[in-house]
Design an enzyme around this catalytic site. Structure first.
Site, mmCIF file in Angstrom:
data_model
loop_
_atom_site.group_PDB
_atom_site.id
_atom_site.type_symbol
_atom_site.label_atom_id
_atom_site.label_comp_id
_atom_site.label_asym_id
_atom_site.label_seq_id
_atom_site.Cartn_x
_atom_site.Cartn_y
_atom_site.Cartn_z
ATOM 1 N N THR A 23 0.800 -1.235 0.000
ATOM 2 C CA THR A 23 0.000 0.000 0.000
ATOM 3 C C THR A 23 0.827 1.277 0.000
ATOM 4 O O THR A 23 0.479 2.247 -0.674
ATOM 5 C CB THR A 23 -0.917 -0.002 1.255
ATOM 6 O OG1 THR A 23 -1.807 -1.095 1.135
ATOM 7 C CG2 THR A 23 -1.708 1.276 1.373
ATOM 8 N N ASP A 43 1.592 -6.751 -4.472
ATOM 9 C CA ASP A 43 0.758 -6.752 -3.273
ATOM 10 C C ASP A 43 1.317 -7.896 -2.437
ATOM 11 O O ASP A 43 1.622 -8.969 -2.969
ATOM 12 C CB ASP A 43 -0.702 -7.039 -3.663
ATOM 13 C CG ASP A 43 -1.637 -6.953 -2.472
ATOM 14 O OD1 ASP A 43 -2.532 -6.098 -2.497
ATOM 15 O OD2 ASP A 43 -1.491 -7.759 -1.523
ATOM 16 N N SER A 44 1.470 -7.710 -1.149
ATOM 17 C CA SER A 44 2.198 -8.723 -0.376
ATOM 18 C C SER A 44 1.444 -10.050 -0.286
ATOM 19 O O SER A 44 2.012 -11.059 0.122
ATOM 20 C CB SER A 44 2.556 -8.203 1.012
ATOM 21 O OG SER A 44 1.442 -8.180 1.861
ATOM 22 N N SER A 45 0.185 -10.076 -0.693
ATOM 23 C CA SER A 45 -0.526 -11.358 -0.762
ATOM 24 C C SER A 45 0.149 -12.273 -1.774
ATOM 25 O O SER A 45 -0.039 -13.491 -1.739
ATOM 26 C CB SER A 45 -1.978 -11.147 -1.189
ATOM 27 O OG SER A 45 -2.562 -10.164 -0.398
ATOM 28 N N THR A 49 1.403 -4.734 4.165
ATOM 29 C CA THR A 49 1.215 -5.147 5.559
ATOM 30 C C THR A 49 0.665 -6.567 5.687
ATOM 31 O O THR A 49 0.885 -7.223 6.698
ATOM 32 C CB THR A 49 0.255 -4.181 6.295
ATOM 33 O OG1 THR A 49 -0.991 -4.157 5.601
ATOM 34 C CG2 THR A 49 0.823 -2.786 6.386
ATOM 35 N N GLN A 109 -3.839 -20.992 18.677
ATOM 36 C CA GLN A 109 -4.680 -19.993 18.004
ATOM 37 C C GLN A 109 -4.713 -18.684 18.794
ATOM 38 O O GLN A 109 -5.149 -17.659 18.275
ATOM 39 C CB GLN A 109 -6.109 -20.544 17.857
ATOM 40 C CG GLN A 109 -6.182 -21.677 16.865
ATOM 41 C CD GLN A 109 -7.546 -22.362 16.820
ATOM 42 O OE1 GLN A 109 -8.548 -21.816 17.260
ATOM 43 N NE2 GLN A 109 -7.567 -23.559 16.278
ATOM 44 N N CYS A 110 -4.266 -18.722 20.048
ATOM 45 C CA CYS A 110 -4.248 -17.492 20.857
ATOM 46 C C CYS A 110 -3.008 -16.681 20.492
ATOM 47 O O CYS A 110 -1.903 -17.226 20.472
ATOM 48 C CB CYS A 110 -4.154 -17.814 22.349
ATOM 49 S SG CYS A 110 -5.471 -18.853 22.937
#
Ligand code: ASP
Length: 343
Positions: free
Chosen positions: A15, A60-62, A92, A278-279
């Site tokens: 971005t 795009d970082s994807s 990001t 997952q935490c």
């Protein structure tokens, strides 16, 4: 006073340098350079001198993965002796993965490599990019955080501890399991106790590149009612490294008795199954509950308080070194780049 340090800015996409197009925001070659030159402060004498390299293609970082991680690390490696530090401008979305990956690929790093980006493009009025960029350049020039870090919204975080926490807030990153390396307020207040120590003799170390190869890695998030049998084929044959995102301290549902035999056979065929939580905060502690005890016996390893991003990068790293899976298993439970804390 003139700042005589030199910083290399590497723009990978994301971005911060994106342009509005009819298909949504997208990176465009040369657009970031124009935006940087339009910022008067980028020419102030207090700022180190900087140069810009744009990766090709800008992404795009994807769309960034191990090939791009290797390419970014190579740019740092090839320019290592010419600069005091490096700023990597990156999207990001996967910045925490890239930061984790670079921490493993850049072995023996003893200069700052600071990843940053923004939630709003530099060319827009309310951009958070200007502040993130200028702080990152100064931090990269200072030679204090000599490791891969991530600077965003007033926080300097260890790269392989960082997580993207918000899709649209400007405080987009945090490192719930590791103290901030610095608070970037009126001054940059470093947390000296949290910074990495150089690994070589007398604090000096040589940089070595440890590029990643294309290892088949999977991340499996456990959910209530999951039918493990459906995943057997990929777990036993197709994947070398698996990150299991479990509940709480490493727990899995016990009603479906299929998972443990699957893990056993995956492990005996050389796969390394790493248990993460997952935490975002806290650590895996296999055996604390009955619901996690079996995982250890079946051959899974504890990821302790590692992020999924760091665990994925670490699996790439260790498999790319070509070492036996028994040794990979041991090293997954060992802190090698500040990515994990064992009680
Ligand atoms: N999709 C963007 C990217 O990761 C988002 C960002 O940069 O903030 O490249």
């Amino acid at each position: 006073m003139k700042n005589c340090k030199r910083v290399l800015i590497i723009y990978t996409g994301g971005t911060i340098g994106m342009k509005k197009t009819e298909n949504g925001y997208a990176p465009a070659a040369g657009f970031l350079k124009e935006a940087l030159l339009a910022i008067d402060d980028m020419r102030r004498p207090e700022l180190p001198s900087w140069e810009l390299i744009e990766m090709n293609p800008l992404l795009d970082s994807s769309n960034v993965a191990f090939t791009e991680w290797n390419a970014i690390a190579r740019v740092v490696y090839e320019n290592y002796s010419d600069y005091d530090g490096f700023v990597i401008l990156h999207g990001t979305d996967t910045m925490a993965y890239t930061a984790s990956a670079l921490s493993f690929i850049l072995d023996g790093l003893n200069k700052p490599v600071v990843l940053t980006g923004s939630q709003i493009p530099l060319s827009e009025l309310r951009s958070d990019g200007r502040e993130n960029l200028i702080s990152s350049i100064l931090i990269a020039s200072e030679g204090i955080a000599n490791e891969v870090s991530l600077c965003f919204s007033g926080r300097l975080l260890r790269g392989n501890r960082a997580m993207k926490m918000s899709a649209d807030g400007l405080m987009a990153f945090d490192s719930p399991n590791y103290p901030h390396l610095a608070e970037v307020g009126i001054t940059v207040r470093y947390n000296f106790g949290a910074l990495a120590r150089p690994s070589g003799e007398n604090g000096a170390s040589d940089l070595h590149l440890r590029p990643f190869v294309n290892v088949p890695i999977g991340v499996l998030k456990i959910f209530p009612g999951m039918q493990f049998g459906l995943f057997e084929e990929i777990m036993t044959e197709r994947l070398s490294g698996i990150v299991l995102e479990t509940f709480g301290a490493g727990n899995i549902p016990m009603a479906d008795k299929e998972l443990l035999p699957i893990i056993k056979s995956a492990f005996s065929s050389g796969a390394v199954i790493t248990v993460c939580s997952q935490c975002p905060g806290g650590t895996v502690s296999l055996g604390t509950y009955e619901t996690s005890r079996g995982l250890k016996g079946a051959g899974a390893v504890s990821g302790y308080d590692m992020t999924t991003e760091a665990a994925v990068a670490k699996l790439y790293h260790l498999f790319s070194l070509g070492i036996p899976s028994r040794r990979i298993k041991e090293l997954m439970e060992t802190n090698i780049r500040g990515e994990l804390t064992r009680a």
